[in-house]
Design an enzyme around this catalytic site. Structure first.
Site, mmCIF file in Angstrom:
data_model
loop_
_atom_site.group_PDB
_atom_site.id
_atom_site.type_symbol
_atom_site.label_atom_id
_atom_site.label_comp_id
_atom_site.label_asym_id
_atom_site.label_seq_id
_atom_site.Cartn_x
_atom_site.Cartn_y
_atom_site.Cartn_z
ATOM 1 N N ARG A 150 0.860 -1.182 0.000
ATOM 2 C CA ARG A 150 0.000 0.000 0.000
ATOM 3 C C ARG A 150 0.894 1.228 0.000
ATOM 4 N NH1 ARG A 150 -3.364 -2.741 -1.597
ATOM 5 N NH2 ARG A 150 -5.393 -3.285 -0.718
ATOM 6 N N ASP A 176 4.382 -0.385 -6.930
ATOM 7 C CA ASP A 176 3.141 -0.665 -7.653
ATOM 8 C C ASP A 176 1.993 0.110 -7.014
ATOM 9 O OD1 ASP A 176 1.571 -2.218 -9.584
ATOM 10 O OD2 ASP A 176 0.725 -3.227 -7.820
ATOM 11 N N GLU A 193 -2.542 7.550 -4.989
ATOM 12 C CA GLU A 193 -2.990 6.883 -6.219
ATOM 13 C C GLU A 193 -4.492 6.975 -6.464
ATOM 14 O OE1 GLU A 193 -1.742 2.754 -5.187
ATOM 15 O OE2 GLU A 193 -3.861 2.238 -5.418
ATOM 16 N N HIS A 241 -0.683 -0.175 -9.744
ATOM 17 C CA HIS A 241 -1.462 -1.134 -8.957
ATOM 18 C C HIS A 241 -1.938 -2.315 -9.813
ATOM 19 C CE1 HIS A 241 -3.551 -1.216 -4.846
ATOM 20 N NE2 HIS A 241 -3.533 -2.447 -5.314
HETATM 21 P P1 NAI Z 1 -1.687 -11.333 4.988
HETATM 22 O O1 NAI Z 1 -2.743 -10.864 5.924
HETATM 23 O O2 NAI Z 1 -1.671 -12.760 4.554
HETATM 24 O O3 NAI Z 1 -0.232 -11.011 5.611
HETATM 25 C C1 NAI Z 1 0.128 -9.785 6.139
HETATM 26 C C2 NAI Z 1 1.287 -10.025 7.102
HETATM 27 O O4 NAI Z 1 1.794 -8.762 7.520
HETATM 28 C C3 NAI Z 1 0.884 -10.788 8.366
HETATM 29 O O5 NAI Z 1 1.760 -11.876 8.576
HETATM 30 C C4 NAI Z 1 0.993 -9.739 9.458
HETATM 31 O O6 NAI Z 1 1.369 -10.298 10.726
HETATM 32 C C5 NAI Z 1 2.084 -8.853 8.903
HETATM 33 N N1 NAI Z 1 2.133 -7.502 9.465
HETATM 34 C C6 NAI Z 1 1.135 -6.745 9.962
HETATM 35 N N2 NAI Z 1 1.614 -5.549 10.363
HETATM 36 C C7 NAI Z 1 2.943 -5.556 10.105
HETATM 37 C C8 NAI Z 1 3.987 -4.607 10.278
HETATM 38 N N3 NAI Z 1 3.750 -3.398 10.806
HETATM 39 N N4 NAI Z 1 5.235 -4.951 9.901
HETATM 40 C C9 NAI Z 1 5.493 -6.176 9.367
HETATM 41 N N5 NAI Z 1 4.540 -7.107 9.170
HETATM 42 C C10 NAI Z 1 3.279 -6.800 9.526
HETATM 43 O O7 NAI Z 1 -1.773 -10.361 3.729
HETATM 44 P P2 NAI Z 1 -1.294 -10.645 2.234
HETATM 45 O O8 NAI Z 1 -2.367 -11.342 1.492
HETATM 46 O O9 NAI Z 1 0.068 -11.215 2.257
HETATM 47 O O10 NAI Z 1 -1.252 -9.150 1.656
HETATM 48 C C11 NAI Z 1 -0.333 -8.188 2.123
HETATM 49 C C12 NAI Z 1 -0.719 -6.838 1.570
HETATM 50 O O11 NAI Z 1 -0.498 -6.819 0.157
HETATM 51 C C13 NAI Z 1 -2.213 -6.476 1.695
HETATM 52 O O12 NAI Z 1 -2.513 -5.961 2.966
HETATM 53 C C14 NAI Z 1 -2.380 -5.438 0.629
HETATM 54 O O13 NAI Z 1 -2.098 -4.173 1.177
HETATM 55 C C15 NAI Z 1 -1.303 -5.785 -0.393
HETATM 56 N N6 NAI Z 1 -1.860 -6.254 -1.676
HETATM 57 C C16 NAI Z 1 -1.484 -5.589 -2.809
HETATM 58 C C17 NAI Z 1 -1.966 -5.994 -4.048
HETATM 59 C C18 NAI Z 1 -1.554 -5.308 -5.321
HETATM 60 O O14 NAI Z 1 -2.139 -5.568 -6.382
HETATM 61 N N7 NAI Z 1 -0.553 -4.437 -5.311
HETATM 62 C C19 NAI Z 1 -2.930 -7.098 -4.147
HETATM 63 C C20 NAI Z 1 -3.225 -7.758 -2.899
HETATM 64 C C21 NAI Z 1 -2.714 -7.324 -1.705
#
Ligand code: NAI
Length: 331
Positions: free
Chosen positions: A235, A259, A264, A296
Site C-alpha cells: 500500500r 506498484d 494513487e 497497482h
Molecule cells: P496477509 O494478511 O496474509 O499477511 C500480512 C502479514 O503482515 C501478516 O503476517 C501480518 O502479521 C504482517 N504484518 C502486519 N503488520 C505488520 C507490520 N507493521 N510490519 C510487518 N509485518 C506486519 O496479507 P497478504 O495477502 O500477504 O497481503 C499483504 C498486503 O499486500 C495487503 O494488505 C495489501 O495491502 C497488499 N496487496 C497488494 C496488491 C496489489 O495488487 N498491489 C494485491 C493484494 C494485496
C-alpha cells in the site's frame, strides 16, 4: 440481490458477469469510484461492491445506509478504505476477498526487482532503435544477496519462496513470525531496524494500518544499506514518498520499485494520458532513472480475477443466507 459495482473496469464486468448467475443477482456496473458523492447511485441496491481506491468513510457510509445498502463486498484483501466502526454502527456488514493469487503479487514484486536491476525496460527501447550499446545497463547478481521481507503473510511467504529459488539469504520482520515458513525457506526473523540495516533488497508485504503509516520514513530510510533497493507492492501509505525522493536524491536509496502510491486514488485505473497531472511529487518520482512505477497491477492476472469473482459470489451467498464466513470483516 441487487448489487452496485463501483470502480468497475471492463475486466471486472467480464469476470463478475461470468461467475454470477444473472437470474439470481442483478449487477449494476459504475465506472466511477465510490465516495459520498457517488453513493446515491446505489439507490435500490442492497449491496455495493468496491475496490481499493473507493473511499468508504463516514459520509459515504451514511449515504449508502440512507439508500438502503446493507452489505459491502470488497473485491480486495485490504480494508483500510472502510471505516469499520461507522459501518458497524449503521448495521452494514463488510466482506472481503482475503486472498487472490498471492503468487501473482509476489511475482510482480520480482518483476519490479529484476527490471530495476537488469534494466530490461531500457534495453527494450534501445534495441528497437538499433542502439546496441550496453553502456549504463549494468546490473548486479541477485544470487547470494540478502532479501528483507516486511510482512510474511500469504504474499510475503510466496515472495520468500521465489527468492529462495534465486539463492538469496532471507531475513524478515513480522510481529507474528511463522515457524512453518522458517522451516520451509530458512529465513531468519529480525527486528525492523536490523532488517533495514542488513538487506540489499527490501520488499514490503504488510497491510496498511494507522500505526504503520509511513513505516518507511526519513528516520527508517537512514537505517538502510547505502544503495539498497526498496520494493512496495503493498500500500502506498507505507512509504513517505517525499522521504524516499530525498533518499534517492542523496543516492542513499539505490532503487525504488512501486506498484502503489499514497496519492494513487486520484490517478490509478484510468487513462489520464491527455491530462495534466497536478501532483509535483508524482512528477519528481517519474524523473528518476532508478525508479520504476506500475499502477497497482500486481494482482492483475486471469487467476486472480477469477478468484476475486468467485469469492465475491461466495460472500454474497453467505450474506443472503446469514451464514458464517471467515471473509466477513469485523472489528
Ligand atoms: P496477509 O494478511 O496474509 O499477511 C500480512 C502479514 O503482515 C501478516 O503476517 C501480518 O502479521 C504482517 N504484518 C502486519 N503488520 C505488520 C507490520 N507493521 N510490519 C510487518 N509485518 C506486519 O496479507 P497478504 O495477502 O500477504 O497481503 C499483504 C498486503 O499486500 C495487503 O494488505 C495489501 O495491502 C497488499 N496487496 C497488494 C496488491 C496489489 O495488487 N498491489 C494485491 C493484494 C494485496
Amino acid at each position: 440481490m441487487i448489487i452496485s459495482v463501483y470502480s468497475a473496469q471492463p475486466y471486472d464486468c467480464d469476470s463478475l458477469s461470468e461467475v454470477f448467475d444473472a437470474t439470481l443477482h442483478q449487477l449494476n456496473f459504475f465506472n466511477v469510484n465510490l465516495n459520498a458523492q457517488t453513493a446515491p447511485l446505489a439507490e435500490g441496491s442492497q449491496a455495493v461492491c468496491a475496490f481499493v481506491n473507493d473511499r468508504l468513510d463516514e459520509p459515504c457510509l451514511i449515504e449508502l445506509a440512507k439508500h438502503g445498502v446493507r452489505f459491502i463486498f470488497l473485491r480486495c484483501a485490504g480494508f483500510n478504505q472502510v471505516d469499520l466502526n461507522i459501518a458497524q454502527n449503521l448495521g452494514i456488514q463488510v466482506f472481503r476477498v482475503p486472498a487472490y493469487s498471492p503468487e501473482s503479487v509476489a511475482e510482480h514484486a520480482v518483476a519490479l526487482l529484476l527490471t530495476l536491476n537488469r534494466k530490461t525496460h531500457k534495453a527494450y527501447n534501445r534495441v528497437r532503435e538499433s542502439n546496441f550499446s550496453l553502456d549504463r545497463l549494468t546490473g548486479f547478481q541477485i544470487y547470494g544477496k540478502t532479501i528483507g521481507i516486511v510482512g510474511t503473510g500469504k504474499i510475503g511467504a510466496a515472495f520468500a519462496r521465489i527468492m529462495r529459488g534465486f539463492g538469496c539469504k532471507l531475513i524478515a520482520f513480522d510481529p507474528f513470525p511463522s515457524e512453518t515458513l522458517t522451516d520451509e525457506t530458512g529465513l531468519t526473523y529480525l527486528s525492523l531496524p536490523q532488517l533495514l540495516a542488513q538487506a540489499d533488497i527490501i520488499s514490503l508485504h504488510c497491510p496498511l494500518r494507522p500505526e504503520n503509516r509511513h513505516l518507511i520514513n526519513a528516520e527508517t530510510l537512514k537505517l538502510i544499506k547505502p544503495g539498497a533497493m526498496l520494493i512496495n507492492t503493498s500500500r502506498g501509505g507505507l512509504v513517505d514518498t517525499q522521504a524516499a525522493i530525498d533518499a534517492l536524491q542523496s543516492g542513499h536509496l539505490g532503487y525504488l520499485g512501486i506498484d502503489v502510491y499514497e496519492q494513487e486514488e486520484s490517478l490509478f485505473f484510468r487513462d489520464r494520458s491527455e491530462q495534466i497531472i497536478d501532483d509535483n511529487v508524482w512528477g519528481l518520482l517519474l524523473h528518476f532513472p532508478n525508479v520504476l512505477v506500475t499502477a497497482h497491477q500486481a494482482f492483475f492476472t486471469k487467476e486472480a480475477l477469477l478468484e476475486i469473482a468467485q469469492t465475491t459470489l461466495g460472500n454474497v451467498e453467505a450474506a443472503e443466507n446469514q451464514l458464517h464466513t471467515d471473509t466477513r470483516v469485523t472489528l
